[in-house]
Scaffold this active site. Structure first.
Site, PDB file in Angstrom:
ATOM      1  N   ASP A  13     -16.154 -27.172  13.929  1.00 31.48           N
ATOM      2  CA  ASP A  13     -16.486 -26.056  14.823  1.00 31.48           C
ATOM      3  C   ASP A  13     -15.256 -25.266  15.257  1.00 31.48           C
ATOM      4  O   ASP A  13     -15.199 -24.753  16.375  1.00 31.48           O
ATOM      5  CB  ASP A  13     -17.242 -26.561  16.067  1.00 31.48           C
ATOM      6  CG  ASP A  13     -18.481 -27.331  15.687  1.00 31.48           C
ATOM      7  OD1 ASP A  13     -19.101 -26.960  14.682  1.00 31.48           O
ATOM      8  OD2 ASP A  13     -18.815 -28.309  16.380  1.00 31.48           O
ATOM      9  N   LYS A  16     -14.376 -21.781  11.387  1.00 31.00           N
ATOM     10  CA  LYS A  16     -14.007 -21.636   9.975  1.00 31.00           C
ATOM     11  C   LYS A  16     -14.710 -20.459   9.307  1.00 31.00           C
ATOM     12  O   LYS A  16     -14.098 -19.692   8.579  1.00 31.00           O
ATOM     13  CB  LYS A  16     -14.367 -22.919   9.203  1.00 31.00           C
ATOM     14  CG  LYS A  16     -13.557 -24.131   9.601  1.00 31.00           C
ATOM     15  CD  LYS A  16     -14.015 -25.366   8.853  1.00 31.00           C
ATOM     16  CE  LYS A  16     -15.351 -25.900   9.319  1.00 31.00           C
ATOM     17  NZ  LYS A  16     -15.373 -26.485  10.654  1.00 31.00           N
ATOM     18  N   GLY A  40     -22.377 -26.222  10.342  1.00 31.72           N
ATOM     19  CA  GLY A  40     -23.101 -25.102  10.951  1.00 31.72           C
ATOM     20  C   GLY A  40     -22.126 -23.954  11.044  1.00 31.72           C
ATOM     21  O   GLY A  40     -21.308 -23.913  11.945  1.00 31.72           O
ATOM     22  N   HIS A  41     -22.144 -23.051  10.080  1.00 29.57           N
ATOM     23  CA  HIS A  41     -21.135 -21.992  10.004  1.00 29.57           C
ATOM     24  C   HIS A  41     -21.756 -20.650  10.409  1.00 29.57           C
ATOM     25  O   HIS A  41     -22.683 -20.180   9.770  1.00 29.57           O
ATOM     26  CB  HIS A  41     -20.549 -21.940   8.593  1.00 29.57           C
ATOM     27  CG  HIS A  41     -19.792 -23.195   8.238  1.00 29.57           C
ATOM     28  ND1 HIS A  41     -19.292 -23.459   7.007  1.00 29.57           N
ATOM     29  CD2 HIS A  41     -19.430 -24.257   9.007  1.00 29.57           C
ATOM     30  CE1 HIS A  41     -18.654 -24.634   7.007  1.00 29.57           C
ATOM     31  NE2 HIS A  41     -18.753 -25.132   8.215  1.00 29.57           N
ATOM     32  N   ARG A 143     -23.510 -45.829  -6.338  1.00 35.26           N
ATOM     33  CA  ARG A 143     -24.043 -45.417  -7.647  1.00 35.26           C
ATOM     34  C   ARG A 143     -25.556 -45.533  -7.769  1.00 35.26           C
ATOM     35  O   ARG A 143     -26.122 -45.541  -8.851  1.00 35.26           O
ATOM     36  CB  ARG A 143     -23.339 -46.151  -8.796  1.00 35.26           C
ATOM     37  CG  ARG A 143     -21.893 -45.718  -8.908  1.00 35.26           C
ATOM     38  CD  ARG A 143     -20.997 -46.762  -9.429  1.00 35.26           C
ATOM     39  NE  ARG A 143     -20.899 -47.881  -8.503  1.00 35.26           N
ATOM     40  CZ  ARG A 143     -20.178 -48.960  -8.722  1.00 35.26           C
ATOM     41  NH1 ARG A 143     -19.519 -49.104  -9.837  1.00 35.26           N
ATOM     42  NH2 ARG A 143     -20.117 -49.914  -7.827  1.00 35.26           N
ATOM     43  N   GLN A 216     -16.644 -29.361   8.432  1.00 31.02           N
ATOM     44  CA  GLN A 216     -16.143 -30.343   9.403  1.00 31.02           C
ATOM     45  C   GLN A 216     -14.651 -30.089   9.674  1.00 31.02           C
ATOM     46  O   GLN A 216     -14.213 -28.957   9.586  1.00 31.02           O
ATOM     47  CB  GLN A 216     -16.392 -31.786   8.939  1.00 31.02           C
ATOM     48  CG  GLN A 216     -17.861 -32.203   8.937  1.00 31.02           C
ATOM     49  CD  GLN A 216     -18.652 -31.685   7.753  1.00 31.02           C
ATOM     50  OE1 GLN A 216     -18.297 -31.911   6.624  1.00 31.02           O
ATOM     51  NE2 GLN A 216     -19.743 -30.994   8.013  1.00 31.02           N
ATOM     52  N   GLY A 294     -27.646 -28.103  18.245  1.00 30.17           N
ATOM     53  CA  GLY A 294     -27.862 -27.558  19.588  1.00 30.17           C
ATOM     54  C   GLY A 294     -27.248 -28.393  20.699  1.00 30.17           C
ATOM     55  O   GLY A 294     -27.363 -28.057  21.877  1.00 30.17           O
ATOM     56  N   ARG A 297     -21.239 -29.187  23.299  1.00 28.60           N
ATOM     57  CA  ARG A 297     -20.003 -29.780  22.772  1.00 28.60           C
ATOM     58  C   ARG A 297     -19.127 -30.251  23.920  1.00 28.60           C
ATOM     59  O   ARG A 297     -19.109 -29.654  24.986  1.00 28.60           O
ATOM     60  CB  ARG A 297     -19.245 -28.744  21.937  1.00 28.60           C
ATOM     61  CG  ARG A 297     -20.016 -28.348  20.683  1.00 28.60           C
ATOM     62  CD  ARG A 297     -19.243 -27.327  19.859  1.00 28.60           C
ATOM     63  NE  ARG A 297     -20.056 -26.881  18.720  1.00 28.60           N
ATOM     64  CZ  ARG A 297     -20.116 -25.623  18.284  1.00 28.60           C
ATOM     65  NH1 ARG A 297     -19.406 -24.689  18.869  1.00 28.60           N
ATOM     66  NH2 ARG A 297     -20.873 -25.316  17.258  1.00 28.60           N
ATOM     67  N   LEU A 324      -9.427 -17.441  21.154  1.00 32.96           N
ATOM     68  CA  LEU A 324      -8.421 -17.232  22.191  1.00 32.96           C
ATOM     69  C   LEU A 324      -9.027 -16.469  23.375  1.00 32.96           C
ATOM     70  O   LEU A 324      -8.693 -16.734  24.536  1.00 32.96           O
ATOM     71  CB  LEU A 324      -7.225 -16.459  21.617  1.00 32.96           C
ATOM     72  CG  LEU A 324      -6.050 -16.279  22.568  1.00 32.96           C
ATOM     73  CD1 LEU A 324      -5.376 -17.630  22.857  1.00 32.96           C
ATOM     74  CD2 LEU A 324      -5.016 -15.298  22.020  1.00 32.96           C
TER      75      LEU A 324
END
Ligand code: IMO
Ligand code: MG
Length: 417
Positions: A13, A16, A40-41, A143, A216, A294, A297, A324
């Protein structure tokens, strides 16, 4: 002919997608090399919001080719739904999305197992995104897993899937239903199946610019992150090569992304975490709620000890500092400059979860700023205190800042000369 890897260097997060989208203007190809729909981008373009989970963030440029590499794990149903909803927003995929046939498959049973395993862990849970990522990668490693290209061979698929259920001691409840759903989703995705590694190497040699989009962040890396509170793939720069099939000596430049503060979603150590009104203010201003789940964070101060560790781990050529603008209005800002453990200052980052849980951060305190940064487009035009804050980050991380983001929109970006 060049390649650029763009990576999140904390716990995900970091913004990116915004940076990939900004730099994507100069790329011919944008390629995802690891992870899956746990990502989640979010991209905001002229006020319109797009959220990507598996689709590469380059898709908003109509000429850019997008690749989902062999090192990813794909939920075919989720990918189809994501593509359909982007098609509704007028995004055209034809001839420009390439999904490696060797990418792992995330199947409904993996999502179920993800939930069951978390339930069993109880208080020791990881706080996964519930997207089946861990179980899908575990099956690849053992495998027993299925791969995207397996969808084209119904008999093989049936045999492998039966064996997979058996390997987990699970009864395959509705084989006919699941097989026909997989058949249907394959019909939708088949035009995009490719040997993507061959294409990417060819494009690179033909002089195209390749941008690798990480998902990530480095502290969620399976080997080098805050294990066991990590994701199940390697997220650091070297992973580009194995996740695409791209020779390491062709990796030209690595840009690391750091948020101007720190966040983490899910469980696990977070030495600079704060719980006060400042944390609430940052969470609100930064809309710090997971794009995938959701969840609110967790918020903390910029951790330069962790940041220097990941900068070194990835061999960063440059860094981007994002969000920023969110720090405006705070009286003072802190940056963690050292880790103390049991009365001793550590030489760098700590690795064991028991140690990380006990770290006392040493802080540098800097004055904040009140100005709104949203319309600023040059470093010199930033308030002096914001410039000082960035300089402190650059000095502590020991990598030059090349990009600063002051808002969600593609336009709200400062390129540092
Ligand atoms: P992007 O690409 C932030 C976290 C989860 C959990 C741990 C393991 O948007 O930055 P998993 O479902 O991968 O097994 O969960 O990793 N996590 C992320 N946190 N951003 C992400 O992706 C994440 N993907 C996984 O919250 O702590
Ligand atoms: Mg995210």
């Amino acid at each position: 002919m060049s390649s650029l890897t763009v990576l999140g260097c904390m716990w995900g997060d970091e913004g990116k997608a915004k940076i990939v989208d900004f730099l994507g203007a100069n790329a011919n190809v944008v390629a995802r090399f690891q992870g899956g729909a746990n990502a989640g981008h979010t991209i905001v373009l002229q006020g319109k919001k797009y959220v990507f989970h598996t689709v590469p963030s380059g898709i908003l440029y109509p000429q850019t080719k997008c690749v989902i590499g062999a090192g990813t794990v794909i939920d075919p149903f989720g990918l189809r739904d994501e593509m359909r909803s982007l098609m509704d927003q007028d995004i055209d995929f034809s001839g420009r999305l390439f999904i490696d046939e060797r990418a792992g498959l995330v199947l409904p049973l993996h999502k179920k197992l993800d939930g069951l395993k978390e339930e069993k862990r109880g208080a020791g849970k990881i706080g996964t995104t519930g997207k089946g990522i861990g179980p899908a990668y575990a099956d690849q490693a053992s495998r027993n897993g299925l791969r995207f290209g397996d969808l084209q061979y119904p008999d093989w698929l049936c045999e492998r899937l039966a064996a997979l259920y058996e390997s987990h001691g699970l009864k395959w409840e509705n084989p006919d239903e699941e097989l026909s759903a997989l058949q249907e989703v394959w019909e939708f995705l088949a035009p995009f199946a490719a040997h993507a590694d061959v294409l990417v190497r060819q494009w690179y040699l033909e002089g195209e610019k390749i941008l690798f989009e990480g998902a990530q962040g480095s502290l969620l890396d399976l080997s080098f992150g805050t294990y066991p509170y990590v994701t199940s793939s390697n997220t650091i720069s070297g992973s580009t090569s194995v996740g695409i099939g791209f020779p390491p000596r062709w990796l030209d430049k690595t840009l690391g992304i750091y948020k101007a503060y720190a966040t983490r979603v899910g469980e696990g150590p977070f030495p600079t975490e704060i719980f006060n009104a400042t944390a609430d203010a940052i969470r609100k201003a930064g809309n710090e709620f997971g794009a995938t789940t959701g969840r609110p964070r967790r918020i903390g101060w910029f951790d330069a000890v962790a940041a220097r560790y990941t900068a070194s781990l990835n061999g960063l050529s440059a860094i981007a500092v994002t969000l920023l603008d969110i720090l405006g209005g705070l009286e003072e800002l802190k940056i963690c400059t050292g880790y103390w453990l049991d009365g001793q200052k550590l030489p760098g980052y700590a690795f064991h979860p028991l140690e990380l849980a006990k770290i006392q951060p040493e802080y540098l305190t800097l004055p904040g700023w009140d100005d709104d940064l949203a319309a600023i487009r040059s470093l010199e035009a930033l308030p002096a205190n914001a410039q000082d804050y960035l300089e402190a980050i650059q000095d502590l991380v020991e990598v030059p800042i090349e990009v600063v983001s002051v808002g969600k929109d593609r336009e709200q970006t400062i390129t540092v000369k």
